[in-house]
Design a protein around this motif. Sequence first.
Motif, PDB file in Angstrom:
ATOM      1  N   THR A  51       0.884  -1.149  -0.060  1.00 44.23           N
ATOM      2  CA  THR A  51      -0.103  -0.017  -0.382  1.00 44.23           C
ATOM      3  C   THR A  51       0.926   1.244   0.008  1.00 44.23           C
ATOM      4  O   THR A  51       0.578   2.168  -0.507  1.00 44.23           O
ATOM      5  N   GLN A  52       1.829   1.134   0.728  1.00 43.54           N
ATOM      6  CA  GLN A  52       2.915   2.343   0.886  1.00 43.54           C
ATOM      7  C   GLN A  52       3.366   2.794  -0.560  1.00 43.54           C
ATOM      8  O   GLN A  52       3.667   3.849  -1.061  1.00 43.54           O
ATOM      9  N   ILE A  53       4.158   1.501  -1.009  1.00 43.24           N
ATOM     10  CA  ILE A  53       4.802   1.915  -2.221  1.00 43.24           C
ATOM     11  C   ILE A  53       3.723   2.242  -3.227  1.00 43.24           C
ATOM     12  O   ILE A  53       3.975   3.175  -4.362  1.00 43.24           O
ATOM     13  N   ALA A  54       2.561   1.455  -3.393  1.00 46.96           N
ATOM     14  CA  ALA A  54       1.271   2.100  -4.582  1.00 46.96           C
ATOM     15  C   ALA A  54       1.083   3.610  -4.237  1.00 46.96           C
ATOM     16  O   ALA A  54       0.948   4.103  -5.318  1.00 46.96           O
ATOM     17  N   ALA A  55       1.105   4.007  -3.145  1.00 46.61           N
ATOM     18  CA  ALA A  55       0.689   5.455  -2.896  1.00 46.61           C
ATOM     19  C   ALA A  55       1.875   6.363  -3.497  1.00 46.61           C
ATOM     20  O   ALA A  55       1.638   7.728  -3.713  1.00 46.61           O
ATOM     21  N   GLU A  56       3.181   5.746  -2.981  1.00 43.14           N
ATOM     22  CA  GLU A  56       4.296   6.889  -3.444  1.00 43.14           C
ATOM     23  C   GLU A  56       5.096   6.723  -4.807  1.00 43.14           C
ATOM     24  O   GLU A  56       5.969   7.475  -4.936  1.00 43.14           O
ATOM     25  N   CYS A  57       4.666   5.599  -5.422  1.00 36.30           N
ATOM     26  CA  CYS A  57       5.418   5.536  -6.731  1.00 36.30           C
ATOM     27  C   CYS A  57       4.521   5.383  -7.983  1.00 36.30           C
ATOM     28  O   CYS A  57       3.359   4.700  -7.795  1.00 36.30           O
ATOM     29  N   ASP A  58       5.248   5.370  -9.166  1.00 37.67           N
ATOM     30  CA  ASP A  58       4.344   5.593 -10.242  1.00 37.67           C
ATOM     31  C   ASP A  58       4.363   4.155 -10.989  1.00 37.67           C
ATOM     32  O   ASP A  58       3.717   3.496 -11.512  1.00 37.67           O
ATOM     33  N   VAL A  59       5.720   3.632 -11.118  1.00 41.31           N
ATOM     34  CA  VAL A  59       5.909   2.360 -11.598  1.00 41.31           C
ATOM     35  C   VAL A  59       6.874   1.437 -10.257  1.00 41.31           C
ATOM     36  O   VAL A  59       7.584   2.339  -9.443  1.00 41.31           O
ATOM     37  N   VAL A  60       7.049   0.177 -10.369  1.00 41.45           N
ATOM     38  CA  VAL A  60       7.902  -0.533  -9.579  1.00 41.45           C
ATOM     39  C   VAL A  60       8.576  -1.502 -10.259  1.00 41.45           C
ATOM     40  O   VAL A  60       8.309  -2.221 -11.252  1.00 41.45           O
ATOM     41  N   ILE A  61       9.872  -1.604  -9.834  1.00 41.53           N
ATOM     42  CA  ILE A  61      10.951  -2.804 -10.249  1.00 41.53           C
ATOM     43  C   ILE A  61      11.188  -3.464  -8.922  1.00 41.53           C
ATOM     44  O   ILE A  61      11.504  -3.054  -8.254  1.00 41.53           O
ATOM     45  N   THR A  62      10.906  -4.793  -9.198  1.00 32.92           N
ATOM     46  CA  THR A  62      11.163  -5.509  -8.117  1.00 32.92           C
ATOM     47  C   THR A  62      12.244  -6.875  -8.311  1.00 32.92           C
ATOM     48  O   THR A  62      11.940  -7.315  -9.537  1.00 32.92           O
ATOM     49  N   ALA A  63      13.286  -7.057  -7.611  1.00 32.66           N
ATOM     50  CA  ALA A  63      14.225  -8.007  -7.929  1.00 32.66           C
ATOM     51  C   ALA A  63      14.915  -8.746  -6.470  1.00 32.66           C
ATOM     52  O   ALA A  63      14.608  -7.902  -5.543  1.00 32.66           O
ATOM     53  N   GLY A  65       5.126  -8.431  -8.310  1.00 34.02           N
ATOM     54  CA  GLY A  65       4.804  -7.948  -9.488  1.00 34.02           C
ATOM     55  C   GLY A  65       3.448  -7.674  -9.903  1.00 34.02           C
ATOM     56  O   GLY A  65       2.643  -6.882 -10.075  1.00 34.02           O
ATOM     57  N   ILE A  66       2.756  -9.018  -9.446  1.00 35.13           N
ATOM     58  CA  ILE A  66       1.463  -9.045  -9.805  1.00 35.13           C
ATOM     59  C   ILE A  66       0.493  -8.315  -8.726  1.00 35.13           C
ATOM     60  O   ILE A  66      -0.419  -7.618  -9.282  1.00 35.13           O
ATOM     61  N   LEU A  67       1.028  -8.438  -7.718  1.00 29.69           N
ATOM     62  CA  LEU A  67       0.160  -7.765  -6.851  1.00 29.69           C
ATOM     63  C   LEU A  67       0.288  -5.976  -7.100  1.00 29.69           C
ATOM     64  O   LEU A  67      -0.799  -5.451  -6.795  1.00 29.69           O
ATOM     65  N   PHE A  68       1.325  -5.663  -7.309  1.00 32.42           N
ATOM     66  CA  PHE A  68       1.534  -4.241  -7.717  1.00 32.42           C
ATOM     67  C   PHE A  68       0.526  -3.956  -8.975  1.00 32.42           C
ATOM     68  O   PHE A  68      -0.147  -2.861  -9.175  1.00 32.42           O
ATOM     69  N   GLU A  69       0.580  -4.508  -9.996  1.00 30.69           N
ATOM     70  CA  GLU A  69      -0.327  -4.561 -11.198  1.00 30.69           C
ATOM     71  C   GLU A  69      -1.845  -4.366 -10.644  1.00 30.69           C
ATOM     72  O   GLU A  69      -2.358  -3.581 -11.297  1.00 30.69           O
ATOM     73  N   ARG A  70      -2.084  -5.333  -9.793  1.00 28.74           N
ATOM     74  CA  ARG A  70      -3.504  -5.275  -9.333  1.00 28.74           C
ATOM     75  C   ARG A  70      -3.888  -4.029  -8.382  1.00 28.74           C
ATOM     76  O   ARG A  70      -5.063  -3.870  -8.214  1.00 28.74           O
ATOM     77  N   GLU A  71      -2.930  -3.468  -7.814  1.00 27.94           N
ATOM     78  CA  GLU A  71      -2.965  -2.437  -7.216  1.00 27.94           C
ATOM     79  C   GLU A  71      -3.044  -1.014  -7.907  1.00 27.94           C
ATOM     80  O   GLU A  71      -3.225   0.191  -7.621  1.00 27.94           O
ATOM     81  N   GLY A  72      -2.878  -1.198  -9.390  1.00 26.57           N
ATOM     82  CA  GLY A  72      -2.633  -0.290 -10.299  1.00 26.57           C
ATOM     83  C   GLY A  72      -1.516   0.542 -10.741  1.00 26.57           C
ATOM     84  O   GLY A  72      -1.518   1.436 -11.406  1.00 26.57           O
ATOM     85  N   VAL A  73      -0.308  -0.319 -10.199  1.00 28.87           N
ATOM     86  CA  VAL A  73       0.886   0.311 -10.596  1.00 28.87           C
ATOM     87  C   VAL A  73       1.732  -0.631 -11.703  1.00 28.87           C
ATOM     88  O   VAL A  73       1.752  -1.836 -11.039  1.00 28.87           O
ATOM     89  N   PRO A  74       2.162  -0.130 -12.638  1.00 31.86           N
ATOM     90  CA  PRO A  74       2.820  -0.863 -13.687  1.00 31.86           C
ATOM     91  C   PRO A  74       4.188  -1.666 -12.790  1.00 31.86           C
ATOM     92  O   PRO A  74       4.818  -0.632 -11.894  1.00 31.86           O
ATOM     93  N   ALA A  75       4.603  -2.682 -13.123  1.00 32.32           N
ATOM     94  CA  ALA A  75       5.492  -3.317 -12.196  1.00 32.32           C
ATOM     95  C   ALA A  75       6.128  -4.269 -13.174  1.00 32.32           C
ATOM     96  O   ALA A  75       6.146  -4.761 -14.292  1.00 32.32           O
ATOM     97  N   VAL A  76       7.801  -4.451 -12.990  1.00 27.66           N
ATOM     98  CA  VAL A  76       8.681  -5.174 -13.681  1.00 27.66           C
ATOM     99  C   VAL A  76       9.129  -6.231 -12.606  1.00 27.66           C
ATOM    100  O   VAL A  76       9.804  -5.859 -11.510  1.00 27.66           O
ATOM    101  N   SER A  77       8.977  -7.645 -12.662  1.00 28.23           N
ATOM    102  CA  SER A  77       9.596  -8.431 -11.773  1.00 28.23           C
ATOM    103  C   SER A  77      10.975  -8.922 -12.396  1.00 28.23           C
ATOM    104  O   SER A  77      10.921  -9.439 -13.596  1.00 28.23           O
ATOM    105  N   ILE A  78      12.100  -9.074 -11.678  1.00 26.30           N
ATOM    106  CA  ILE A  78      13.132  -9.762 -12.252  1.00 26.30           C
ATOM    107  C   ILE A  78      13.607 -10.868 -11.556  1.00 26.30           C
ATOM    108  O   ILE A  78      13.909 -10.880 -10.192  1.00 26.30           O
ATOM    109  N   VAL A  79      13.890 -11.869 -12.246  1.00 27.12           N
ATOM    110  CA  VAL A  79      14.376 -13.443 -11.630  1.00 27.12           C
ATOM    111  C   VAL A  79      15.522 -13.854 -12.435  1.00 27.12           C
ATOM    112  O   VAL A  79      15.767 -13.264 -13.464  1.00 27.12           O
ATOM    113  N   SER A  80      16.187 -14.754 -11.583  1.00 26.66           N
ATOM    114  CA  SER A  80      17.405 -15.332 -12.531  1.00 26.66           C
ATOM    115  C   SER A  80      16.870 -16.247 -13.433  1.00 26.66           C
ATOM    116  O   SER A  80      15.698 -17.260 -13.174  1.00 26.66           O
TER     117      SER A  80
END
Length: 179
Positions: free
Chosen positions: A82-94, A109-124
């Motif tokens: 909730t905090q990140i979704a309120a403070e950021c326009d996009v999110v990158i998680t890794a 990443g999926i949770l952020f998308e569902r909060e309305g925040v575009p997200a990129v998730s990075i795995v190996s």
Amino acid sequence: MTGREMLLDPTGMDERTADGTLAPRPVTLRGLTIGLLDNTKPNATALLRAIEAQLRQRTEIGETRLYTKDYFGTPVKDELLTQIAAECDVVITAVGDCGSCSAATVADGILFEREGVPAVSIVSDSFFMSGRAMAKVQGFPGFEFLAAAHPVASLDDDGLRQRAETLTPDVLRVLGVEA
């Protein structure tokens, strides 16, 4: 006669798993606040900061904010989400570089998308299938996430910079932004 027992979802997710819609994509990153979510794995912050540097070279991003999860193997807690979704326009998680953390990074990443925040998730790339399995469990089998060449945890600064250079065009593509 015995009653019915309630079964619990072992992923800890709930009814939110039914939404497979991406958040609206920005036209540009110019002036936007970028959230960087570190999952506490070695080199996660360093990789995120290297991607930030690449984004600054290629676009006119606004500020970045670094956040850190409590534990790499579970999805981001609701309060931090909730905090990140309120403070950021996009999110990158890794960075997902094991089975459970890759799954959790994709879930984030999926949770952020569902909060309305575009997200990129990075795995190996060694744990891509773990991420794909989590996307399916979350009801979002087509969720696109990125795979960095394994390993990430043992890379030096030059190796992290190279990974970031390789990943950044796809970060921009997933966000729907051209450099």
